[in-house]
Each structure stands twice: as structure tokens, then as C-alpha cells.
Design a protein around this motif. Structure first.
Motif, short mmCIF file in Angstrom:
data_model
loop_
_atom_site.label_atom_id
_atom_site.label_comp_id
_atom_site.label_asym_id
_atom_site.label_seq_id
_atom_site.Cartn_x
_atom_site.Cartn_y
_atom_site.Cartn_z
N MET A 1 0.74 -1.08 -0.04
CA MET A 1 -0.01 0.04 -0.10
C MET A 1 0.88 1.46 -0.07
O MET A 1 0.53 2.02 -0.60
CB MET A 1 -1.05 -0.09 1.26
CG MET A 1 -1.82 1.06 1.31
SD MET A 1 -2.90 1.61 -0.11
CE MET A 1 -4.21 0.51 0.20
N ALA B 1 2.08 1.86 -3.48
CA ALA B 1 1.37 2.15 -4.45
C ALA B 1 0.95 3.77 -4.27
O ALA B 1 0.98 4.32 -5.19
CB ALA B 1 0.09 1.22 -4.22
N LYS B 2 0.78 4.07 -2.98
CA LYS B 2 0.82 5.53 -2.75
C LYS B 2 1.99 6.53 -3.23
O LYS B 2 1.62 7.39 -3.74
CB LYS B 2 0.36 5.53 -1.30
CG LYS B 2 -1.02 5.44 -0.77
CD LYS B 2 -1.10 5.48 0.76
CE LYS B 2 -2.21 6.01 1.46
NZ LYS B 2 -2.09 6.11 2.92
N LEU C 1 1.83 6.84 -6.91
CA LEU C 1 0.75 7.93 -7.11
C LEU C 1 1.17 9.29 -6.84
O LEU C 1 1.24 10.21 -7.70
CB LEU C 1 -0.62 7.50 -6.44
CG LEU C 1 -1.17 6.34 -7.05
CD1 LEU C 1 -2.55 6.06 -6.12
CD2 LEU C 1 -1.74 6.38 -8.42
N PHE D 1 -3.96 -0.28 -6.42
CA PHE D 1 -3.69 1.31 -6.73
C PHE D 1 -4.95 1.81 -6.73
O PHE D 1 -5.12 2.86 -6.27
CB PHE D 1 -3.54 1.29 -8.26
CG PHE D 1 -1.81 1.18 -8.45
CD1 PHE D 1 -1.10 2.18 -7.90
CD2 PHE D 1 -1.24 0.08 -9.19
CE1 PHE D 1 0.24 2.01 -8.14
CE2 PHE D 1 0.12 -0.18 -9.34
CZ PHE D 1 1.01 0.94 -8.68
N ASP E 1 -7.20 1.03 -4.27
CA ASP E 1 -7.37 1.50 -2.90
C ASP E 1 -6.75 2.50 -2.47
O ASP E 1 -6.82 3.28 -1.39
CB ASP E 1 -7.16 0.07 -2.22
CG ASP E 1 -8.40 -1.00 -2.34
OD1 ASP E 1 -9.38 -0.46 -2.91
OD2 ASP E 1 -8.33 -2.16 -1.82
N ALA E 2 -5.26 2.59 -3.10
CA ALA E 2 -4.34 3.61 -2.76
C ALA E 2 -4.74 5.02 -3.10
O ALA E 2 -4.79 5.95 -2.29
CB ALA E 2 -2.81 3.29 -3.46
N THR E 3 -5.65 5.05 -4.18
CA THR E 3 -5.93 6.43 -4.77
C THR E 3 -7.13 6.80 -3.88
O THR E 3 -7.17 7.80 -3.42
CB THR E 3 -6.64 6.17 -6.32
OG1 THR E 3 -5.65 5.71 -7.00
CG2 THR E 3 -7.27 7.52 -6.64
#
Lengths: 65, 554
Positions: A35, A38-39, A42, B384, B386-388
Motif C-alpha cells: 500500500m 502504491a501511494k 501515485l 492502486f 485502494d491507494a487512490t
């Protein structure tokens, strides 16, 4: 197309960067680490903003996988 | 309370037509399917003076709310076809969408953030009410003939049309049509009978869809939840419709058993979890759906032309199904009218194919992206997503990535063969290939709207600040006698002397000039479907005539 993605060394202190990255995952389980990664992707992608750079980075990351 | 009580639908009786009395009658246009798209096609043709026979295998309106969201552009089209007022009166107007993650609102959007438009971003209305209104309008329209319980069972295309075999309660008959418009939906019989491929993607997910009658205090907004506390693991969507009917969609996942999930004893506890233990509600309709994003390779097959879900199918997130179908036939009817009247070459209809394929691809792209967000394909895409959503609580950039459906806006036909590319510079405003912008104007002393003033024919929209006289006025008058007659509409900040036959719109607030980035002398040539064909900073009759010829496919 000329490359827009920077691949020459950019860190003033590469070891410090690497340590930060590893320490960020200390104490996290596999799911939590995923997680965070992934964050992070982004957040970096938004900071870069330029889809050409991101496209090149994605291709570079996928090479050999 | 374990029953489903459907909406009481009208029955449109089968009536024998003289075309069934022997011999094979010939009709100019046969529209297959009396749904929103087919009925709009018939209304549009009627406005262009083309009679149409509409056949439908059923004798009533849609079961359940189905396509509930009608977009601003679609409402503008229905307004031009004289049938927007009953829809506006009955429908629920909304502009705001909210996205929740768990219990918390993470993101809100206003789909129409500026004033000065006749129509809102959307209305919600059960499809059965829409169809009733369109059937009523069709019954009042010259040249429209509705034939219920007329089922297409055969089609033999020919150079100059097609021979149709139609089954009725009294047995089959044959009918020749110069043109066939297939608006017979996702399971199009026309498409199947012609053996045409309908290629694309099936999404492995199932959604429960329910029309719930209840008194509730939710606002007239679109609410979408990712992982709501009341529905474990799935997403949920809530829309308000007319008559205290609420539309609820709940994501069930691919493994759900559709027959089991439709049973009220399964549905009611799910709704109770969402609406609270004390909520009083009745079920009007329950269904379970999966969805596809796919289209025909070509929408035009000679004299047989496909529109709406028969031509292309999208997921429901984004309200791009019925809206794009209505916009399909609005693009089609004026072209068909000109081609069948011999005032434009047959190839004009090829531009229907290219423009609406372009629109369908845009809709499929938007709908596929939304679906990939709502229904992640694998572990990485789920992560991705869930991260968003997690970032969206605090990071504005991530809110922009959250995709619960990008809601229907009209396609821009950038490379349309009917458009004349700009040679003058314009700021933000409708470029060629874009739907003309609406604005409040005063006409004949009464408050009105610019798009109503444009109507449904070619228009030269001229921004002026003084009287138009002499050679320019004479040139404008000549446009009324072009092979495709052009109406002249002046827009001016105050009353000016316009040439005979030209309409005058007073742009008191200056919004029209602003939205068109217009200065005195600016001219827009607008197509009958209100898409901009060309524009200039000054009036040049030769340029207008050339652009007109191009827009008419010559």
C-alpha cells in the motif's frame, strides 16, 4: 523521440535516499508495504505530471520483468 | 414485504396496418425499436418532413427504470423536438455528484458550475416515463406511425433499401423500406439477422439494481460509495427518480448467483443495511446485470443504419448509453433527410458513421476506464484503486483520479469531414465539430435561449453591434435560397436592425458573446444538429457557401 526521463545520477546522497526508502517499510507487513509503495507511485507520478516521462519510466521498470 | 410491485405501464394495442393486406408496401423509413432512441429518430425525421414507421416487438414501455440519467445535450435535443417540458416537469434535476469511501465523503463534483443554461447537467427519470412521453410526442407528430407487436424476423438488404419480414399477432407480412434505422437495443434483432459482429469486452462483475419506493431525505445528487459500511466489499450508487422512487445499484461480484440475488428475501436485507432498520420501502423492480463495452465495426451498412445500443454498448457508469443513442439519431436524421431529398450526396451518411463511431469510441474509453476503477481486474489494479481512494481523503490530486463514472458530455468531432478548419484565432469557445453553446437571450421581447433560436436547420449565427445593411444583407438573404437553406440568427448586445427573415437574439448579459469568444462580425455556421461546422472573425459569403457545401457532404 528523445528521452525525457532522467537516468543520469540525480541524488546528492544516494545512500541516504536508499536508507529512507528501506526504513519507510520497517515494521510493515507485506500488505502495508504494498500500500505504501502504491501511494508513493501515485504521489511521485502526480509530482512528475508529464505522461511522456511516466510512460518511459513504466517501460524502463517493466524491462526484463 | 417480500414482493415486487412493478410500475403500472400503459399498453399500446396492436393495430392491423393496411400494409398487411397483400402486396408489399414501400415506406421511406422504417425504424426498428420504439425505445428512447427509435422514438427520438422518428420525432427527428418528422421535424425534417420525413415519414417513419416504427415497429416494436412489444406493446408497452420499458420494465424498470433502466436508463435513468438524461444529460443536458440530450435534453436540448428533446427540447428542439418539442418534448422536453414533460420530462423536465416529471424528472429530478441534479448537477452534483458525491463520492464516498467507507463512511466519509471524499470528493464532490458540480457538472454544471456556471449559470445561464436552459438545462441542468442531468435529470433522472425512469425510462418508462421517458418512453411514455416520447410515444405521446410521436402520436402528435406528422408522419410517425407506431406499430406495436410488430417483430422483425427477416431483413434482405438491397441497393435501394431493404425488404423486411415482420411478424404480428395476425401473422407475418413483408414491407419494403428505402431506409432502415436499427434502434433495437443491445440484443438487436437487426444486427443478429444480418450476422454482424459485435466485438468488445465483457466485464466480470455483477450488479444488483433496484427501484425502491420510499420517502427519504437524501438530496437530488448522485451518490457513489466505494466500500460503504453497509455493503461489504462492493460499491453502491444512489439516484433519486420521480415519484419517490430511488434507484440503488449494489456491486455483487462475479461469483454472485443472479437468480438468487434477485429474490426479495435476499434484496431486502441488503437495502435495510443501507437504508436503516426502520426505513419503510417497497420494491418496484429488481434486476442483476453484467456489462459489456463493445460496438459494431461500422454503423452504416448501406441503407441499414444502426444507432444506440444496437450499434454500441457501454457500462452504465457515466450515463453514456441512452444519451449517446439520442445523440446518434440527432446526428443522423438531418443527413438522412437531405440525402433522401437529393439535396446532399449519399456519402453524407458516411459522416454519420465516422462521427458516431468516434463518439462511441470516446464513450467506450470513458466507460472502460470507469469500470476498471470500480471493478479492478487483478491484485495490482485493486491495490492502486485502494491507494487512490486512501490518498483522496487528503490529497486533491488523488480525488481527480477517483473514477466512479465520467458522466456523459457530447463528443467533439475534431477531424470531421464536414467541418471547415479554423483560419482565424479563437479563445475557448465551440470549435468546429463541437456542439454549439447555449446562452440566455431575449427574442421578440421575451426571455429565451440561444439554442432554441438556432432550431434544427443550418444557421449562420452572426454577432453584430449595429445594423446589417447593403451588400452584406443581400448576401445573407441569398443564404435562405441555398440548396441547404440557411437561417440567419443575429446576436447583438441590444436591438439592431436585422435583414428581413433574420432572427434577432439580444445578448443582454453578454454570455453568448463570451461563450463563443465573439466580437462584432464573428460568424458561426451551425449544422442542423447544432454542431459548429465553421467560424470566422468576419462575414465572407464565399467562405460561408464553401463551408456550407462541405457541411452538406459536397
Amino acid at each position: 523521440m528523445t528521452a525525457k526521463l532522467r537516468s543520469d545520477p540525480a541524488f546528492a546522497d544516494p545512500d541516504a535516499f536508499y536508507q529512507l526508502l528501506i526504513e519507510a517499510h520497517d515494521g510493515l507487513n507485506e500488505q502495508q508495504s504494498a500500500m505504501v509503495n502504491a501511494k508513493l507511485i501515485l504521489i511521485f507520478a502526480n509530482h512528475i505530471g508529464d505522461l511522456d516521462v511516466i510512460r518511459e519510466a513504466l517501460a524502463a521498470a517493466k524491462a526484463g520483468v | 414485504m417480500a414482493t415486487v410491485t412493478p410500475h403500472a405501464a400503459p399498453v399500446y394495442p396492436y393495430r392491423r396496418s393496411a400494409d398487411q393486406d397483400g402486396g408489399v408496401a414501400r415506406r421511406k423509413v422504417v425504424v426498428v425499436g420504439a425505445g428512447p432512441v427509435g422514438l427520438t429518430a422518428a420525432l427527428g425525421l418528422s421535424r425534417h418532413g420525413i415519414p417513419a414507421v416504427v415497429i416494436d416487438d412489444d406493446d408497452t414501455v420499458s420494465v424498470g427504470s433502466r436508463a435513468i440519467c438524461y444529460a443536458k445535450r440530450t435534453l436540448e435535443i428533446w427540447d428542439r423536438l418539442g418534448t422536453a417540458s414533460p420530462l423536465m416537469a416529471k424528472g429530478v434535476t441534479w448537477n452534483i455528484g458525491k463520492v464516498f469511501f467507507g463512511r466519509d465523503p471524499v470528493f464532490a463534483f458540480d457538472l454544471l458550475p456556471e449559470r445561464g443554461h436552459q438545462f441542468p447537467a442531468f435529470i433522472n427519470l425512469q425510462q418508462y416515463y421517458l418512453e411514455e412521453a416520447l410515444v405521446d410526442a410521436a402520436a402528435r407528430s406528422a408522419g410517425v406511425e407506431l406499430r406495436w407487436r410488430n417483430r422483425l424476423t427477416g431483413i434482405a438488404p438491397a441497393r435501394d433499401g431493404a425488404r423486411l419480414t415482420i411478424d404480428t399477432p395476425e401473422g407475418p407480412y413483408e414491407l419494403d423500406a428505402d431506409w432502415v434505422i436499427a434502434c433495437d437495443g443491445a440484443r438487436s434483432a437487426t444486427r443478429r439477422l444480418l450476422g454482424l459482429d459485435f466485438k468488445g469486452k465483457v466485464f466480470e462483475d455483477r450488479f444488483l439494481i433496484a427501484d425502491v419506493k420510499m420517502r427519504a431525505a437524501f438530496p437530488s445528487e448522485r451518490w457513489f460509495w466505494f466500500e460503504p459500511p453497509f455493503h461489504d466489499g462492493g460499491s453502491a450508487l444512489l439516484h433519486k427518480q420521480a415519484d419517490d422512487v430511488w434507484r440503488i445499484d449494489l456491486q455483487l461480484g462475479w461469483d454472485a448467483d443472479p437468480e438468487l440475488e434477485k429474490k426479495p428475501e435476499r434484496v431486502v436485507p441488503r437495502l435495510r443495511a443501507m437504508l436503516g432498520p426502520d426505513a419503510r420501502f417497497d420494491l418496484e423492480w429488481v434486476s442483476v446485470y453484467t456489462f459489456q463495452c463493445r460496438r459494431l465495426d461500422r454503423f452504416r451498412h448501406g441503407r441499414v443504419i444502426f444507432a444506440g445500443d444496437a450499434a454500441h454498448q457501454v457500462s452504465p457508469f457515466g450515463a453514456r448509453g441512452a444519451n449517446s443513442g439520442v445523440q446518434d439519431v440527432d446526428n443522423l436524421t438531418w443527413k438522412l433527410a437531405m440525402v433522401s431529398a437529393g439535396t446532399a450526396p449519399d456519402t453524407l451518411l458516411d459522416s454519420y458513421d465516422s462521427e458516431r463511431v468516434e463518439a462511441a469510441d470516446e464513450n467506450i474509453l470513458n466507460s472502460t476506464r470507469a469500470t476498471d476503477f470500480i471493478t479492478p481486474k487483478g491484485a495490482a489494479s485493486r491495490l492502486f484503486r485502494d491507494a487512490t481512494l486512501a490518498l483522496a481523503r487528503s490529497a486533491p490530486f488523488a480525488r481527480r483520479l477517483v473514477n466512479s463514472g465520467r458522466l456523459s458530455v457530447p463528443a467533439v468531432h475534431r477531424g470531421s469531414p464536414l467541418s471547415t478548419p479554423d483560419r482565424d484565432a479563437f479563445g475557448p469557445s465551440p470549435a468546429p465539430g463541437t456542439v454549439a453553446a447555449d446562452a440566455p437571450v431575449v427574442r421578440d421581447g421575451a426571455a429565451g435561449w440561444l439554442l432554441s433560436a438556432l432550431g434544427g436547420q443550418f444557421v449562420a449565427l452572426i454577432f453584430a453591434d449595429g445594423p446589417v445593411t447593403g451588400a452584406a444583407a443581400a448576401a445573407l438573404r441569398s443564404l435562405a435560397h441555398a440548396p441547404a437553406p440557411v437561417r440567419v440568427v443575429f446576436v447583438a448586445p441590444r436591438s439592431v436592425v436585422a435583414p428581413d427573415g433574420a432572427a434577432l437574439c439580444i445578448d443582454a448579459d453578454g454570455l453568448a458573446a463570451q461563450r463563443y469568444d465573439a466580437r462584432p462580425g464573428t460568424v458561426y455556421l451551425v449544422r442542423p444538429d447544432q454542431i459548429v461546422a465553421a467560424r470566422w472573425r468576419s462575414f465572407d459569403i464565399a467562405a460561408v457557401v464553401a463551408a456550407l457545401a462541405r457541411a452538406a457532404g459536397r
